[in-house]
Design an enzyme around this catalytic site. Structure first.
Site, PDB file in Angstrom:
ATOM      1  CG  ASP A 385      34.274  71.109   7.662  1.00  0.00           C
ATOM      2  OD1 ASP A 385      34.175  70.592   8.479  1.00  0.00           O
ATOM      3  OD2 ASP A 385      34.680  72.394   7.723  1.00  0.00           O
ATOM      4  CD  GLU A 428      33.457  72.190  12.301  1.00  0.00           C
ATOM      5  OE1 GLU A 428      34.645  72.522  11.806  1.00  0.00           O
ATOM      6  OE2 GLU A 428      32.970  71.712  13.451  1.00  0.00           O
TER       7      GLU A 428
END
Length: 507
Positions: A385, A428
């Site tokens: 992430d 993301e």
């Protein structure tokens, strides 16, 4: 008047009465019959046990309550009715003590404030579109409540009652709508699955069906649906264009084949006519008796032969041309089929980064797990992430945020091995499949990727932006599937975030 009988006589008669009246020999029955025989009235037994239970729930917060509670304990211990009476009177007097004066009319709220009433009315109105038209009663209650809240100075008591009725009915309507959405989603998935099952030989339609299946997988968000809709529109356009060109090429191929067959038939007819002519000339020559009769027949044979040869050359040239055109059309159809395959493959890839989407990741993960089990090979999965991605979006804009994700995907593909597969898991978040990789090796691979990112800055308007990520790495174990590995990798990633970011944690 008290009886003159002795206590032993009274006791004997009491026992006789118990037997005669067939009463259970309880203390209460014995005491009542004893008093009856003796002609006396006994004082009632002190209810110590019951009073102690009452004392446990009586409030004792204020000084007066504490004092009375102490007196009650004394009355129970001493079994003193007089003290118990004083305690009860004392508690009764607490209720008669002066009460606080009522609030002035200017500070007491009897009506809803105007702003609160208007906000509640808007809340009710905005709730209705999400409920559909199935429950007429909830719409009726909403209309009544909305009208009431827009009246001047709506009373609080009436508002509480109407809000209570509406919220009670609203809970049922909301549950119904949730069940309807789940049922519709299940039906849509069944339709998409059937389309995919019926289109095994039609790759372009199969790709669309799989994209729709991926799009209908909860949780659904408007942004996700918009992304899928945009991607599907692009895929449908490309597939339609390629499909039309393929159909046109196939029609031309059929025309070429028809012409080829027609030329072959013409050759056969020419050959048959030539053979017939030759047989006729041979028969006439055999019957000729003079040389001058044979010469015209020879000229006729030569003319027929020259015509046949010319026709064969022309036909052979046409057939050669048809063959070349057919081969070209075959090549064109193969090229178009490859374009269709590429268009269909877009349904398995993220349009922004070019990496696999969740559907493509699920398929790749299933293949790698099956291969790892067949070969008894290790398999790891890493969930990463991007750190502080929201601040990148807020400071540089969403376009820069998208470009940063593209940069991360590009660097990852360049650094990782060819057999490693990158997928965008959402927002993301990215997942990397690491075949033939032990857990320790997977952690080292992610740390190597982190170091590489520190040397390859992302540039935005000549500004260097350092992109880092936190990652968790998990190894697929035994018969456990990808869901368990992803769950453990997600836990490792969360721990990496909590312990300072830009870290890799083995799960």
């Amino acid at each position: 008047m008290a009886s003159a009988k002795s206590p032993s006589e009274i006791a004997r008669e009491t026992l006789k009465l118990l037997a005669t009246r067939r009463l259970p020999p309880t203390p209460d029955h014995y005491q009542a019959l004893y008093d009856e025989v003796a002609g006396t009235t006994s004082a009632p037994a002190f209810p110590s046990a019951q009073l102690r239970q009452i004392s446990r729930v009586i409030p004792g917060q204020t000084p007066a309550q504490k004092r009375l509670l102490g007196l009650l304990e004394t009355a129970i211990t001493q079994q003193d009715w007089g003290v118990l009476q004083n305690v009860l009177v004392g508690y009764a007097n607490l209720g008669l003590s002066p009460v606080a004066a009522p609030e002035p009319a200017s500070t007491r709220i009897d009506h809803l404030p105007l702003t609160l009433a208007q906000n509640l009315a808007r809340l009710v109105d905005n709730t209705l579109p999400a409920l559909g038209e199935d429950d007429a009663r909830v719409h009726e209650l909403a209309a009544q409540l909305s009208t009431f809240l827009r009246e001047p100075d709506p009373p609080v008591s009436t508002a509480e009652l109407m809000l209570g009725n509406f919220s009670y009915r609203l809970s049922f309507a909301a549950e119904d709508q949730a069940a309807i959405r789940l049922s519709l989603l299940s039906l849509l998935r069944l339709v998409f699955e059937n389309i995919a099952a019926l289109s095994m030989d039609d790759e372009w339609l199969h790709g669309q069906a799989e994209a729709l299946l991926a799009a209908s997988t909860p949780p659904l968000t408007l942004r996700r649906l918009d992304d899928v809709q945009r991607r599907l529109k692009d895929v449908i356009f490309k597939q339609t264009e390629a499909k039309e060109r393929t159909v046109h090429a196939q029609m031309q191929m059929r025309e070429l084949l028809a012409t080829f067959i027609e030329r072959l038939a013409q050759m056969d007819e020419s050959s048959s006519a030539y053979n017939t002519k030759m047989e006729d000339c041979a028969e006439r020559i055999s019957q000729a008796t003079q040389l001058q009769d044979i010469m015209p027949l020879l000229e006729e044979v030569m003319a027929a032969t020259r015509a046949m040869a010319l026709s064969s050359r022309v036909t052979r040239g046409e057939l050669q041309e048809l063959r070349e055109r057919t081969e070209a059309k075959h090549a064109e159809i193969d090229h178009l089929r490859q374009e269709l395959d590429r268009a269909s493959a877009q349904a398995r890839h993220d349009p922004l980064t070019g990496s696999l989407n969740r559907k493509g990741f699920a398929e790749a993960m299933e293949r790698e797990i099956a291969r790892a089990r067949r070969q008894d090979a290790p398999l790891c999965v890493a969930l990463l992430d991007v750190d502080n991605f929201k601040s990148i979006n807020d400071r540089l804009g969403h376009t820069a945020g998208d470009a940063a994700l593209v940069h991360l995907a590009q660097v990852t593909r360049e650094v990782m091995r060819p057999q490693d597969q990158l997928a965008r898991y959402g927002g993301e978040e990215f997942v990397i499949i690491l075949p033939d990789t032990e857990l320790a090796e997977g952690v080292k691979a992610m740390e190597r990727l982190q170091r590489e990112l520190t040397t390859r800055y992302f540039l935005k308007d000549q500004e260097r932006v350092l992109i880092t990520f936190s990652a968790g790495v998990a190894q697929v174990e035994g018969e456990q599937g990808s869901a368990d590995a992803i769950r453990r990798a997600d836990q490792g990633m969360y721990l990496a975030k909590r312990t300072g970011k830009n870290r890799v944690v083995a799960a």
